[in-house]
Design a protein around this motif. Structure first.
Motif, PDB file in Angstrom:
ATOM      1  N   THR A 299       0.852  -1.190   0.000  1.00 20.42           N
ATOM      2  CA  THR A 299       0.000   0.000   0.000  1.00 20.42           C
ATOM      3  C   THR A 299       0.888   1.240   0.000  1.00 20.42           C
ATOM      4  O   THR A 299       2.097   1.152   0.194  1.00 20.42           O
ATOM      5  CB  THR A 299      -0.908   0.031   1.245  1.00 20.42           C
ATOM      6  OG1 THR A 299      -0.087   0.157   2.420  1.00 20.42           O
ATOM      7  CG2 THR A 299      -1.765  -1.220   1.348  1.00 20.42           C
TER       8      THR A 299
ATOM      9  N   ILE B  69      -6.576   0.915   4.637  1.00 20.31           N
ATOM     10  CA  ILE B  69      -6.505   2.118   3.809  1.00 20.31           C
ATOM     11  C   ILE B  69      -7.832   2.300   3.098  1.00 20.31           C
ATOM     12  O   ILE B  69      -8.389   1.339   2.557  1.00 20.31           O
ATOM     13  CB  ILE B  69      -5.373   2.011   2.775  1.00 20.31           C
ATOM     14  CG1 ILE B  69      -4.047   2.046   3.489  1.00 20.31           C
ATOM     15  CG2 ILE B  69      -5.476   3.073   1.723  1.00 20.31           C
ATOM     16  CD1 ILE B  69      -2.899   2.584   2.737  1.00 20.31           C
TER      17      ILE B  69
ATOM     18  N   SER C  79      -5.485   6.380   6.045  1.00 25.08           N
ATOM     19  CA  SER C  79      -5.041   5.137   6.665  1.00 25.08           C
ATOM     20  C   SER C  79      -5.044   5.274   8.173  1.00 25.08           C
ATOM     21  O   SER C  79      -4.927   6.371   8.721  1.00 25.08           O
ATOM     22  CB  SER C  79      -3.621   4.797   6.192  1.00 25.08           C
ATOM     23  OG  SER C  79      -3.124   3.671   6.875  1.00 25.08           O
TER      24      SER C  79
END
Length: 189
Positions: A107, A144, A170
């Protein structure tokens, strides 16, 4: 928090009218290429999306997200399956949509942690312009939320310009919320 509330308010307005997604890959033998640049306070990222539509109810997509001018971050890949559930396929609707399931190699918060993603896209054409909303939730070592609201318009024959506002939030303490403009091109062939 105000940006998220504003984003959700715009989402409700869109649902009351219509939208068109830049990464919707549904359609028989549809091939899509999209390249965009996401400029944010967390850094700049280049995103390349490749899509293939199997039929009007299912499609596949792959995204490569590469940071630049950020030597401490690595590129990540996302693979997704887009679909309309069997029970919703014959429903009459004013806009196109697709649910998404997939996997990610990392991510923006932590490029070394793989995870799973789920989301949806809503789309609709408005007077030769396309308006889209693309939302994802990615679960890995952290969670996220990635959302984008934007427009597509033809800049040349077969080439669409894409511009949108993107929010990436996040629960990772080292990653603050990234907001910024996402812009680039999309080609269907």
């Amino acid at each position: 928090m105000k940006k998220i509330i504003l984003f959700l308010a715009v989402f409700v307005l869109i649902l009351s009218s219509s939208t068109m997604a830049s990464t919707l890959n549904l359609g028989a033998d549809v091939y899509r290429f999209q390249m965009t640049n996401f400029h944010s306070g967390e850094g700049d990222f280049i995103q390349v999306n490749l899509g293939y539509g199997v039929d009007k109810y299912t499609g596949y997509g792959i995204s490569i997200i590469a940071p630049y001018d950020q030597p401490d971050k690595q590129s990540i890949a996302e693979l997704e399956y887009q679909f309309i559930p069997q029970s919703k396929r014959d429903a009459r609707k004013k806009f196109n949509y697709s649910f998404k399931l997939g996997g990610v190699s990392g991510t923006m918060a932590d490029s070394s942690k793989s995870g799973l993603k789920a989301g949806f896209i809503i789309e609709r054409e408005l007077e030769e312009k396309l308006v889209y909303l693309d939302l994802d939730m990615i679960a890995g070592s952290s969670t996220i939320f990635d959302g984008e609201l934007g427009f597509c318009g033809e800049v040349s024959e077969g080439i669409l310009g894409v511009i949108g506002f993107k929010v990436v939030a996040s629960n990772d303490e080292e990653f603050s919320t990234a907001t910024g403009v996402n812009y680039g091109i999309k080609i269907d062939f």
